[in-house]
Motif scaffolding. Structure first.
Motif, short mmCIF file in Angstrom:
data_model
loop_
_atom_site.label_atom_id
_atom_site.label_comp_id
_atom_site.label_asym_id
_atom_site.label_seq_id
_atom_site.Cartn_x
_atom_site.Cartn_y
_atom_site.Cartn_z
N LYS A 27 15.01 -2.03 -22.81
CA LYS A 27 15.18 -1.22 -24.02
C LYS A 27 15.47 0.23 -23.72
N GLY A 28 14.77 0.82 -22.75
CA GLY A 28 14.93 2.23 -22.49
C GLY A 28 16.00 2.57 -21.48
N ASP A 29 16.66 1.56 -20.91
CA ASP A 29 17.61 1.82 -19.83
C ASP A 29 19.03 1.37 -20.16
N ASN A 30 19.23 0.06 -20.36
CA ASN A 30 20.60 -0.43 -20.47
C ASN A 30 20.95 -1.05 -21.81
N ALA A 31 20.09 -0.92 -22.82
CA ALA A 31 20.33 -1.57 -24.10
C ALA A 31 21.69 -1.20 -24.69
N GLY A 32 22.07 0.06 -24.57
CA GLY A 32 23.33 0.51 -25.14
C GLY A 32 24.54 0.16 -24.30
N GLU A 33 24.32 -0.45 -23.14
CA GLU A 33 25.41 -0.75 -22.20
C GLU A 33 25.75 -2.24 -22.14
N LEU A 34 24.95 -3.08 -22.79
CA LEU A 34 25.08 -4.52 -22.61
C LEU A 34 26.43 -5.04 -23.09
N VAL A 35 26.94 -4.53 -24.19
CA VAL A 35 28.25 -4.97 -24.68
C VAL A 35 29.32 -4.67 -23.64
N ASP A 36 29.31 -3.46 -23.11
CA ASP A 36 30.31 -3.09 -22.10
C ASP A 36 30.17 -3.91 -20.83
#
Length: 347
Positions: free
Chosen positions: A180-189
């Motif tokens: 949640k605090g590390d790669n959550a915003g990167e998973l789509v990419d």
């Protein structure tokens, strides 16, 4: 608890498959060859992790003998893990030795899970030994984030390893722990990148294994939430595909690739469990989330040349395999479900 195994009467058991008390056929074994790793991922281990004395580890010869015993009992898939298996001295000798079971047809697959840092050096040799696919653990494509998560790792080494693996003809699957605090915003990419390079990808929920510096409730990201986000962007078609592990698969129509979801926290997968794990010290763990185990090292060393004793010990342990794990991560500050780190149990 520790399972005490004893020599049992073998009449009628030769050639019989390994069946646990709940009718599940055990055909998949994950064997850790070392608890050591050249990375220190924040969700996996302590920054100053204490590793086992080398004298406690099974020798390469003992690992080969133990794997052969499982193959003789019906194991069709062997996965070699760690720690990081490629840092174990003699590892490629083990792989080349075990490849005899592929040539004989007794084994369907010999594979490994690696962090990729040593892959550029060994990819060609792995392919020559009969390895056809590998899993590479990679949680971010951002070099700075990678360095932070792994406590000093070099992303370039992993990317070079992936290129070497693909050039050697190995099929690569990327394993990514959702944080949640590390790669959550990167998973789509990351999914787009993996599928664009012809690699499948599996997302994994963080699991309460071993002591770490952080509170896992702050790291945990439910893959139910991630899937819901993905479904707003893509068309996810469920697949019947199974690879012998706990993942459930979907096809992303827009990328043309496969996405696996391993959800030990939000949705258990124990009902179809077909696997057990052996640590680098020869402890057979019957469930990743339980402490039930059998000490196979003592049997190996106490019965040199007597593989029947090893097979008996394995059968006795499988007869006590539990129905499922007891993972929970909903209590801030709670102790991990099991104290041993993932690097000791094997991925």
């Amino acid at each position: 608890m520790t399972v005490v195994v004893a020599r049992r009467e073998r009449r009628g058991t030769e050639g019989a498959p390994l069946i646990d008390p709940f009718g599940r056929s055990i055909s998949y074994v994950r064997v850790s060859v070392t608890d050591r790793c050249d990375l220190r991922c924040t969700y996996c281990m302590l920054e100053r992790q204490t590793f086992l004395p080398r004298s406690e580890l099974l020798t390469i010869e003992e690992l080969d003998r133990l794997c052969a015993a499982f193959v003789g009992l019906g194991t069709r898939r062997l996965r070699l893990t760690g720690g990081e298996p490629l840092v174990r001295k003699g590892f490629m000798d083990l792989v080349r030795g075990l490849s005899r079971h592929l040539r004989s047809g007794a084994l369907d697959e010999l594979t490994l899970t690696t962090n990729g840092t040593q892959l550029a050096e060994h990819a060609e040799a792995l392919a020559q030994a009969g390895v056809r696919r590998i899993n590479v653990s990679l949680d971010t494509l951002d070099a700075d984030r990678f360095r932070r998560i792994t406590r000093g790792g070099d992303l370039t080494k992993v990317l070079n390893g992936l290129e070497a693996a693909r050039s050697a003809g190995l099929k690569v699957k990327i394993n990514t722990v959702a944080l949640k605090g590390d790669n959550a915003g990167e998973l789509v990419d990351m999914v787009r990148w993996a599928h664009g390079a012809g690699m499948d990808m599996t997302l994994i929920e963080t699991m309460p294994l071993g002591e770490i510096e952080q509170d896992r409730t702050e790291q945990y990201l439910s893959l139910a939430e991630v899937r819901a986000d993905f479904e707003r962007l893509w068309t996810l078609t469920p697949m019947a595909k199974r690879t012998g592990g706990p993942a459930r698969y979907v096809r992303i129509e827009e990328t043309g690739g496969t996405l696996g979801l391993i959800t030990p926290m939000s949705h258990t997968f124990c009902e179809a469990c077909n696997r057990v794990r052996v640590t680098c010290t020869g402890e057979l763990f019957l469930c990743l989330g339980q402490d039930d185990k059998a000490d196979l090292r003592d049997v190996l060393r106490g019965h040199v040349g007597d593989d029947a004793a090893v097979e008996d010990a394995i059968r006795a342990a499988i007869a006590l395999k539990p129905k499922g794990h007891d993972f929970r991560i909903d209590r801030p500050g709670a102790a991990p479900a099991v104290a041993r780190p993932m690097s000791m149990t094997g991925g």
